[in-house]
Design a protein around this motif. Sequence first.
Motif, PDB file in Angstrom:
ATOM      1  N   SER A  46       0.828  -1.206   0.000  1.00 15.71           N
ATOM      2  CA  SER A  46       0.000   0.000   0.000  1.00 15.71           C
ATOM      3  C   SER A  46       0.863   1.256   0.000  1.00 15.71           C
ATOM      4  O   SER A  46       0.559   2.237  -0.695  1.00 15.71           O
ATOM      5  N   PHE A  66      -5.731   5.292   1.790  1.00 20.46           N
ATOM      6  CA  PHE A  66      -6.802   4.468   2.332  1.00 20.46           C
ATOM      7  C   PHE A  66      -6.305   3.049   2.576  1.00 20.46           C
ATOM      8  O   PHE A  66      -6.558   2.468   3.638  1.00 20.46           O
ATOM      9  N   CYS A  67      -5.603   2.476   1.592  1.00 25.70           N
ATOM     10  CA  CYS A  67      -5.102   1.101   1.712  1.00 25.70           C
ATOM     11  C   CYS A  67      -4.103   0.973   2.859  1.00 25.70           C
ATOM     12  O   CYS A  67      -4.125  -0.008   3.599  1.00 25.70           O
ATOM     13  N   GLN A 117      -3.924   2.788   5.643  1.00 25.55           N
ATOM     14  CA  GLN A 117      -4.649   2.817   6.915  1.00 25.55           C
ATOM     15  C   GLN A 117      -5.457   1.548   7.129  1.00 25.55           C
ATOM     16  O   GLN A 117      -5.454   0.970   8.217  1.00 25.55           O
ATOM     17  N   TYR A 118      -6.130   1.100   6.083  1.00 26.09           N
ATOM     18  CA  TYR A 118      -6.948  -0.106   6.183  1.00 26.09           C
ATOM     19  C   TYR A 118      -6.102  -1.313   6.597  1.00 26.09           C
ATOM     20  O   TYR A 118      -6.441  -2.040   7.528  1.00 26.09           O
ATOM     21  N   HIS A 119      -4.986  -1.524   5.914  1.00 25.26           N
ATOM     22  CA  HIS A 119      -4.170  -2.709   6.188  1.00 25.26           C
ATOM     23  C   HIS A 119      -3.396  -2.597   7.493  1.00 25.26           C
ATOM     24  O   HIS A 119      -3.112  -3.621   8.132  1.00 25.26           O
ATOM     25  N   ASN A 168      -4.759  -1.203  10.142  1.00 28.22           N
ATOM     26  CA  ASN A 168      -5.820  -1.568  11.087  1.00 28.22           C
ATOM     27  C   ASN A 168      -6.042  -3.075  11.116  1.00 28.22           C
ATOM     28  O   ASN A 168      -6.221  -3.666  12.181  1.00 28.22           O
ATOM     29  N   VAL A 169      -6.023  -3.704   9.948  1.00 24.81           N
ATOM     30  CA  VAL A 169      -6.178  -5.159   9.878  1.00 24.81           C
ATOM     31  C   VAL A 169      -5.034  -5.846  10.616  1.00 24.81           C
ATOM     32  O   VAL A 169      -5.250  -6.795  11.386  1.00 24.81           O
ATOM     33  N   HIS A 203      -4.352  -7.309  -4.603  1.00 22.76           N
ATOM     34  CA  HIS A 203      -4.315  -6.104  -3.781  1.00 22.76           C
ATOM     35  C   HIS A 203      -3.836  -4.906  -4.603  1.00 22.76           C
ATOM     36  O   HIS A 203      -4.430  -3.826  -4.549  1.00 22.76           O
ATOM     37  N   TYR A 234     -12.006   8.866   0.164  1.00 21.14           N
ATOM     38  CA  TYR A 234     -11.631   8.120   1.346  1.00 21.14           C
ATOM     39  C   TYR A 234     -11.740   8.997   2.580  1.00 21.14           C
ATOM     40  O   TYR A 234     -11.217  10.082   2.626  1.00 21.14           O
ATOM     41  N   LEU A 275     -10.495   9.008   6.236  1.00 17.75           N
ATOM     42  CA  LEU A 275      -9.537   8.328   7.122  1.00 17.75           C
ATOM     43  C   LEU A 275      -9.743   8.731   8.557  1.00 17.75           C
ATOM     44  O   LEU A 275     -10.160   9.745   8.906  1.00 17.75           O
TER      45      LEU A 275
END
Length: 154
Positions: free
Chosen positions: A51, A58-59, A61-63, A65-66, A138, A152, A154
Amino acid sequence: MLAPFASERFPFSSCGQHEPVVADSLYGLSYPAFPHPARVSTYCAILPCASQLNGCAFCIQYHLNVARKAGLASAKIDLVAAWRDAGIYSARERAALAWTEALTLMSQRHVPDSLYEDVQATFTHQETVFLTSGLEAHCLHARLSINSTCIYHL
């Protein structure tokens, strides 16, 4: 929040509603790679790295968090951008991160045979297929999102 793109760009954010075959295809490429518990730390490390290389806020932050939710060590999450120098990643994670960099940046430089040999020596054939297809799905998803009208928050 990232600024939206010009209105003539296609609305990828609603692609799953209007073109489910596209969303299903992306999911089908990446899903086999991720559910196995033994692969969680590897995938939680490579997706924030990819990312960052793709430049998708966005990617990233998303990943991240995951990765946190999956229980990846905070130090590994914090240092993924400097993974080569961090000294905290396993041999499998380092091989996966090197493969991630090489495949994500392949338009800028050649993927060396020696790296492919390292990946083959570290992962089974099935793991290599899943790692590669999950990573490429991805990257494709990130590129489609970046070039669409996604906004997005965030």
